[in-house]
Design a protein around this motif. Structure first.
Motif, short mmCIF file in Angstrom:
data_model
loop_
_atom_site.label_atom_id
_atom_site.label_comp_id
_atom_site.label_asym_id
_atom_site.label_seq_id
_atom_site.Cartn_x
_atom_site.Cartn_y
_atom_site.Cartn_z
N ALA A 196 48.75 10.25 60.77
CA ALA A 196 49.90 9.49 60.29
C ALA A 196 50.91 10.41 59.61
O ALA A 196 52.13 10.27 59.81
N PHE A 197 50.41 11.36 58.83
CA PHE A 197 51.28 12.33 58.16
C PHE A 197 52.07 13.14 59.19
O PHE A 197 53.29 13.34 59.06
N LEU A 198 51.38 13.60 60.22
CA LEU A 198 52.04 14.41 61.25
C LEU A 198 53.04 13.60 62.07
O LEU A 198 54.09 14.11 62.47
N CYS A 199 52.73 12.34 62.31
CA CYS A 199 53.68 11.46 63.01
C CYS A 199 54.90 11.18 62.14
O CYS A 199 56.04 11.21 62.61
N ASP A 200 54.65 10.91 60.86
CA ASP A 200 55.76 10.63 59.93
C ASP A 200 56.75 11.78 59.86
O ASP A 200 57.96 11.56 59.67
N HIS A 201 56.26 13.00 60.02
CA HIS A 201 57.11 14.18 59.94
C HIS A 201 57.52 14.67 61.33
O HIS A 201 58.00 15.80 61.48
N ARG A 202 57.29 13.83 62.32
CA ARG A 202 57.71 14.11 63.71
C ARG A 202 57.14 15.42 64.26
O ARG A 202 57.78 16.11 65.05
N ILE A 203 55.92 15.73 63.82
CA ILE A 203 55.23 16.90 64.36
C ILE A 203 54.48 16.52 65.63
O ILE A 203 54.46 17.26 66.61
N LEU A 204 53.86 15.33 65.62
CA LEU A 204 53.14 14.82 66.77
C LEU A 204 53.70 13.45 67.15
O LEU A 204 54.19 12.71 66.28
N PRO A 205 53.60 13.09 68.43
CA PRO A 205 54.07 11.78 68.88
C PRO A 205 53.07 10.69 68.57
O PRO A 205 51.87 10.95 68.38
N GLN A 206 53.54 9.46 68.50
CA GLN A 206 52.65 8.32 68.37
C GLN A 206 51.83 8.17 69.67
O GLN A 206 52.26 8.59 70.73
N GLY A 207 50.65 7.53 69.56
CA GLY A 207 49.92 7.15 70.76
C GLY A 207 48.81 8.08 71.20
O GLY A 207 48.21 7.86 72.26
N LEU A 208 48.50 9.13 70.41
CA LEU A 208 47.36 9.98 70.79
C LEU A 208 46.07 9.18 70.66
O LEU A 208 45.91 8.36 69.77
N SER A 209 45.14 9.44 71.56
CA SER A 209 43.87 8.72 71.53
C SER A 209 42.99 9.20 70.39
O SER A 209 42.62 10.37 70.33
N MET A 210 42.66 8.30 69.49
CA MET A 210 41.79 8.66 68.37
C MET A 210 40.33 8.73 68.80
O MET A 210 39.48 9.23 68.07
N ASN A 211 40.03 8.22 69.99
CA ASN A 211 38.65 8.26 70.48
C ASN A 211 38.25 9.64 70.97
O ASN A 211 37.10 10.05 70.85
N THR A 212 39.20 10.36 71.55
CA THR A 212 38.88 11.68 72.10
C THR A 212 39.25 12.81 71.16
O THR A 212 38.80 13.94 71.36
N HIS A 213 40.03 12.53 70.13
CA HIS A 213 40.44 13.57 69.19
C HIS A 213 39.57 13.55 67.93
O HIS A 213 39.11 12.50 67.50
N THR A 214 39.36 14.73 67.38
CA THR A 214 38.79 14.87 66.04
C THR A 214 39.92 15.36 65.12
O THR A 214 41.02 15.70 65.58
N THR A 215 39.64 15.40 63.83
CA THR A 215 40.63 15.93 62.91
C THR A 215 41.04 17.34 63.31
O THR A 215 42.23 17.68 63.31
N SER A 216 40.07 18.16 63.67
CA SER A 216 40.38 19.55 64.00
C SER A 216 41.21 19.68 65.27
O SER A 216 42.09 20.54 65.35
N THR A 217 40.97 18.82 66.26
CA THR A 217 41.78 18.92 67.49
C THR A 217 43.19 18.38 67.26
O THR A 217 44.15 18.86 67.87
N ILE A 218 43.34 17.40 66.38
CA ILE A 218 44.68 16.91 66.03
C ILE A 218 45.46 18.01 65.31
O ILE A 218 46.64 18.26 65.60
#
Length: 221
Positions: free
Chosen positions: A32-54
Motif C-alpha cells: 500500500a505504501f509503494l502504491c501510494d507513492h506510485r512506485i508500484l501499480p495497483q493489482g499485483l497478486s498478493m497470492n504469488t508475491h511475498t514481502t521480499s518479492t514486492i
C-alpha cells in the motif's frame, strides 16, 4: 564422492523461533505504501508475491528514493519488532543448537532486520550458539535471492556449498538455498507450494532434531 557436512544455515522465523509476525499484514502495508507513492501499480497478486518479492519489484523500478527506501524498511521493522516480542523457540530447537555448537558451523539467514533478530535470539538465550547471523542489512537482495547464503559461503571460504545444509519452512528459503548450491531441508513446509515455485527439497522433516539424521556423509549425484 562423499561429502561430510561442515555447517548448517537455519532460517529463523518458524524454523528456530515461533514468532507472531503478521507477514500478511506486513506485505499489505508495504505494498500500500509503494502504491501510494506510485512506485508500484495497483493489482499485483498478493497470492504469488511475498514481502521480499514486492520489495524487489520496487527496487527494480529505480523510483525509490533513499528517503522512501528508509520509510519502507521502517514499516517492515515495525512489524518485525512487534512480532518478535515474546517469541518462543520451536520445540527442541535449543537442544539441537546446543548439541551442534562447536561441532559444526552454525549460521542464520533471515530477511528480518538484524536488530529484531538479535533481540529475539538473545531473549531466548541462543544467539551465542551461532557463528554467523545474517540479517537483511548484509544482503543485496532478500530471499528468495541467494545473497544471504552466498554471504555465508563467502565468510567461510574453506567450505563448499555441498558441505552445508539449509533448513527452513518457506519456499523462499528453499529457492535462495538451492540457488546458492546448498541442499535444502524443508521443516514443516508446504511442499506443494514449494514445488509450484520450483523448489524441490532433498528432505522433509517434521521435528527440528530430525536434521541430525542428515549430517552423515552422503554420496553426491
Amino acid at each position: 564422492m562423499a561429502f561430510t557436512i561442515k555447517g548448517i544455515v537455519f532460517d529463523m522465523d518458524n524454523t528456530l523461533l515461533h514468532s507472531s509476525i503478521d507477514f500478511g499484514a506486513m506485505k499489505r502495508d508495504i505494498y500500500a505504501f509503494l502504491c501510494d507513492h506510485r512506485i508500484l501499480p495497483q493489482g499485483l497478486s498478493m497470492n504469488t508475491h511475498t514481502t521480499s518479492t514486492i520489495i524487489a519489484e520496487a527496487m527494480n523500478t529505480g523510483l525509490l528514493s533513499e528517503e522512501l527506501c528508509h520509510a519502507m524498511w521502517d514499516i517492515a521493522k515495525e512489524h518485525e519488532m512487534r512480532g518478535m516480542i515474546g517469541a518462543d523457540l520451536e520445540a527442541d530447537a535449543r537442544e539441537l543448537v546446543q548439541r551442534l555448537h562447536g561441532q559444526l558451523i552454525l549460521a542464520i539467514v533471515t530477511n528480518n532486520a538484524l536488530e529484531a533478530a538479535m533481540a529475539a535470539l538473545k531473549e531466548n538465550r541462543i544467539a551465542h550458539y551461532f557463528d554467523l547471523i545474517i540479517g537483511r542489512e548484509a544482503m543485496g537482495l532478500l530471499k528468495p535471492a541467494p545473497d544471504g547464503y552466498l554471504e555465508v559461503l563467502k565468510r567461510f571460504p574453506q567450505t563448499s556449498p555441498k558441505e552445508w545444509l539449509s533448513v527452513g519452512d518457506a519456499w523462499v528459503d528453499g529457492k535462495a538455498s538451492e540457488s546458492a548450491g546448498i541442499p535444502f531441508i524443508a521443516y514443516r513446509g508446504d511442499i506443494a507450494k514449494m514445488n509450484s515455485m520450483g523448489v524441490f527439497p532433498f528432505a522433509e522433516i517434521q521435528h527440528i532434531q530430525d536434521v541430525i539424521g542428515y549430517l552423515q556423509p552422503r554420496t553426491a549425484k
